[in-house]
Design a protein around this motif. Structure first.
Motif, short mmCIF file in Angstrom:
data_model
loop_
_atom_site.label_atom_id
_atom_site.label_comp_id
_atom_site.label_asym_id
_atom_site.label_seq_id
_atom_site.Cartn_x
_atom_site.Cartn_y
_atom_site.Cartn_z
N ILE A 1 0.72 -1.89 -5.55
CA ILE A 1 0.34 -0.16 -5.46
C ILE A 1 0.65 0.83 -4.35
O ILE A 1 1.81 1.74 -4.40
CB ILE A 1 -1.32 0.23 -5.67
CG1 ILE A 1 -1.95 -0.17 -7.43
CG2 ILE A 1 -2.05 1.68 -5.33
CD1 ILE A 1 -3.25 -0.66 -7.06
N VAL A 2 0.48 0.34 -3.31
CA VAL A 2 0.72 0.30 -1.63
C VAL A 2 2.21 0.64 -1.19
O VAL A 2 2.61 1.48 -1.85
CB VAL A 2 0.82 -0.34 -0.45
CG1 VAL A 2 0.97 -0.05 0.97
CG2 VAL A 2 -1.31 -0.51 -0.33
N ASP A 3 3.06 -0.46 -1.67
CA ASP A 3 4.56 -0.11 -1.94
C ASP A 3 5.13 0.14 -2.59
O ASP A 3 5.94 0.57 -1.85
CB ASP A 3 4.91 -1.74 -1.93
CG ASP A 3 4.08 -2.95 -1.30
OD1 ASP A 3 4.02 -2.53 -0.27
OD2 ASP A 3 4.53 -4.96 -1.63
N ASN A 4 4.79 0.72 -3.80
CA ASN A 4 5.98 2.13 -4.87
C ASN A 4 4.88 2.59 -4.55
O ASN A 4 5.16 3.40 -5.96
CB ASN A 4 5.49 1.01 -5.95
CG ASN A 4 6.54 -0.69 -6.49
OD1 ASN A 4 6.84 -0.12 -6.23
ND2 ASN A 4 5.02 -1.98 -6.41
N GLN A 5 4.03 3.37 -3.48
CA GLN A 5 3.57 4.31 -3.77
C GLN A 5 2.64 5.12 -5.15
O GLN A 5 2.86 6.16 -5.34
CB GLN A 5 4.75 5.69 -3.43
CG GLN A 5 4.69 5.05 -1.83
CD GLN A 5 5.68 5.97 -1.47
OE1 GLN A 5 6.79 6.69 -2.16
NE2 GLN A 5 5.58 6.17 0.07
N LEU A 6 2.24 3.71 -6.14
CA LEU A 6 1.56 4.47 -7.16
C LEU A 6 0.12 4.82 -7.12
O LEU A 6 -0.34 5.41 -5.21
CB LEU A 6 1.26 2.96 -7.66
CG LEU A 6 2.65 2.17 -8.01
CD1 LEU A 6 1.88 0.86 -8.96
CD2 LEU A 6 3.20 2.93 -9.03
N ASN A 7 0.06 5.70 -7.62
CA ASN A 7 -1.69 6.47 -7.75
C ASN A 7 -3.04 5.49 -7.58
O ASN A 7 -2.99 4.71 -7.87
CB ASN A 7 -1.92 7.15 -9.18
CG ASN A 7 -2.94 7.96 -8.96
OD1 ASN A 7 -4.21 8.10 -8.71
ND2 ASN A 7 -2.68 9.57 -9.83
N PHE A 8 -3.70 5.91 -6.07
CA PHE A 8 -4.18 4.64 -5.62
C PHE A 8 -5.85 4.96 -7.30
O PHE A 8 -6.08 3.93 -7.04
CB PHE A 8 -5.30 6.14 -4.70
CG PHE A 8 -6.16 7.21 -5.11
CD1 PHE A 8 -7.83 7.13 -5.21
CD2 PHE A 8 -5.72 8.11 -5.56
CE1 PHE A 8 -8.20 8.09 -5.89
CE2 PHE A 8 -6.81 9.23 -5.77
CZ PHE A 8 -7.99 9.62 -6.08
N LEU A 9 -5.72 5.26 -8.34
CA LEU A 9 -6.93 5.51 -8.97
C LEU A 9 -6.64 4.06 -9.55
O LEU A 9 -7.29 3.24 -10.13
CB LEU A 9 -6.70 6.57 -9.95
CG LEU A 9 -7.06 7.64 -9.58
CD1 LEU A 9 -6.60 9.28 -10.57
CD2 LEU A 9 -8.38 8.05 -9.25
N TYR A 10 -4.68 3.39 -9.73
CA TYR A 10 -4.97 2.38 -9.82
C TYR A 10 -5.72 0.74 -9.52
O TYR A 10 -5.70 0.59 -9.56
CB TYR A 10 -3.32 1.74 -9.68
CG TYR A 10 -2.62 2.19 -11.09
CD1 TYR A 10 -2.51 2.34 -12.62
CD2 TYR A 10 -1.56 3.44 -10.90
CE1 TYR A 10 -1.81 3.16 -13.19
CE2 TYR A 10 -0.31 4.40 -11.44
CZ TYR A 10 -0.62 3.76 -12.89
OH TYR A 10 -0.04 4.81 -14.20
#
Length: 434
Positions: A80-89
């Motif tokens: 999530i952090v490395d790919n800058q995904l939505n924090f809701l994940y």
């Protein structure tokens, strides 16, 4: 040295008439979750959705529980952090879903219900476990394909000539690592010393493996526990690294009578033979196989001869690991004790069989059969994969996105392409003759 396994995977990819996305651990030998990477990344999201995925886990024995639930949770948070995904994940419902997917959660969700898992073992409960968790296992003897490449010079090596007068020791034993599934090698070294066989062996020993001294090792099988603390003072020091398996020492083979092969698996029910078992075959050397019960029968199923008419191979039928070790040591002791003239006769007879094995190993027919086994098994698996293309994993992610309130970032054109492909895969097949 570097072992170019990616070239092997590119070769195997070229053999099957299917588009597949291959994942493997890189760098090779790693088991870190973040190192399970595609051999060639997909060109687009649509391609990733419609091309079946394959994990090559063919170098080491399978171990479904090698990674903990926390390992998968931490990998997902890092993703999530490395790919800058939505924090809701990061919500528990999504994290738990990722954990449930095991290794298949590390690759992109696509339309196929199964992800192929290429492996190199038989008689394995691990295979059943992976299958029950959404993987479709595909067997081939990977180490045979690898050994055909690694040991190819042995076919023409002029040093590898049989001459019993050059034998300085009866037995050649490579004993580098003893951690994990190889802990039996400590018990083997102990028995070797107790039987007075050390001076008759060309062998060595490393007191430290994976940063741990053998005196601190906690045996998973208490029946293999040793009390001896002086192995390194009796045995020569081993300074080889893990890449030594990709080569052979021709002087070791010309100066010893036979090899005692210490395989990766021993205290196990699985059949999993590596290049270690094929190296003496490629070098024209007789051998005894310290491996799981039935391994000699496994070798014979590939057309190789073993030596049961000349030496006692009943050890291969012994299911108790301690008794199997004892049986190997007993037969080594018998051979060691033979009169010189009788031993030379034995060496002559054993090496005649070994020479026939070498000829088979380097035959075009045998090497082609190993590759064909992979092609046949992969083609059969692809039939199953294509019969189970419902998009269920992708739909699960869409449902979770909806629950978490995450908007789909794919264009309608991309989604339509995927939906059209899915509809085509599941459309009724025309009946021939109607």
């Amino acid at each position: 040295m570097s072992v170019p396994l990616d070239r092997l995977y590119n070769f195997l990819h070229s053999l099957v008439d299917h588009d597949i996305t291959i994942y493997r651990f890189w760098p090779h030998g790693s088991k870190k979750l973040e190192d399970l990477l595609p051999l060639v990344p997909a060109l687009s999201w649509v391609n990733a959705m419609v091309i079946p995925q394959v994990i090559f886990h063919d170098q080491e024995p399978l171990n479904f529980n090698y990674w903990t639930l926390d390992d998968f949770a931490q990998w997902w948070q890092k993703c999530i952090v490395d790919n800058q995904l939505n924090f809701l994940y990061s919500e528990a419902i999504q994290v738990n879903h990722q954990i449930s997917l095991h290794l298949r959660g590390l690759v992109r969700a696509n339309l196929y219900n199964y992800i192929l898992l290429v492996h190199s073992e038989k008689n394995s409960k691990e295979i059943d476990t992976y299958f029950q968790n959404g993987f479709l296992p595909v067997y081939y003897w990977s180490h045979a394909v690898i050994a055909a490449d690694w040991f190819r010079y042995a076919e023409h090596d002029p040093v590898l000539q049989y001459n019993s007068a050059a034998f300085a020791q009866d037995f050649l034993i490579y004993n580098r690592a003893w951690s994990g599934t190889r802990e039996y090698r400590l018990a083997f070294a102990d028995q070797l010393i107790q039987a007075g066989l050390v001076t008759h062996c060309r062998t060595s020993f490393a007191p430290v493996d994976s940063g741990l001294h053998y005196n601190q090792h906690k045996f998973e099988n208490p029946n293999l526990t040793i009390v001896r603390t002086d192995l390194e003072t009796v045995l020569q020091p081993n300074t080889h690294d893990s890449c030594a398996s990709a080569d052979y020492n021709n002087l070791d083979y010309t100066q010893t009578g036979m090899e005692i092969v210490l395989e990766t698996l021993f205290d196990d029910a699985r059949l999993h033979l590596t290049e270690k078992s094929l190296r003496p075959i490629a070098c024209g050397k007789p051998f005894m196989l310290v491996a799981t019960a039935g391994s000699l029968r496994y070798l014979r199923s590939y057309g190789f001869e073993t030596f049961g008419d000349l030496i006692d191979e009943s050890y291969d039928l012994e299911t108790d690991p301690v008794a199997r070790l004892t049986a190997v040591i007993k037969e080594m002791s018998r051979i060691r004790s033979l009169a010189s003239a009788d031993k030379i006769v034995l060496w002559n007879q054993l090496h005649q069989i070994a020479e026939r094995n070498k000829q088979r190993f380097f035959s075009a027919e045998w090497q082609a059969s190993i590759v064909q086994e992979y092609v046949d098994n992969m083609n059969q698996a692809m039939i199953t994969v294509n019969q189970h293309c419902t998009g269920k994993h992708w739909k699960q992610f869409q449902e979770l996105d909806c629950i978490l309130g995450i908007n789909n970032t794919r264009s309608q054109e991309e989604i339509n392409q995927v939906l059209n492909y899915l509809a085509l895969k599941n459309s009724p097949r025309p009946v021939i003759g109607q």
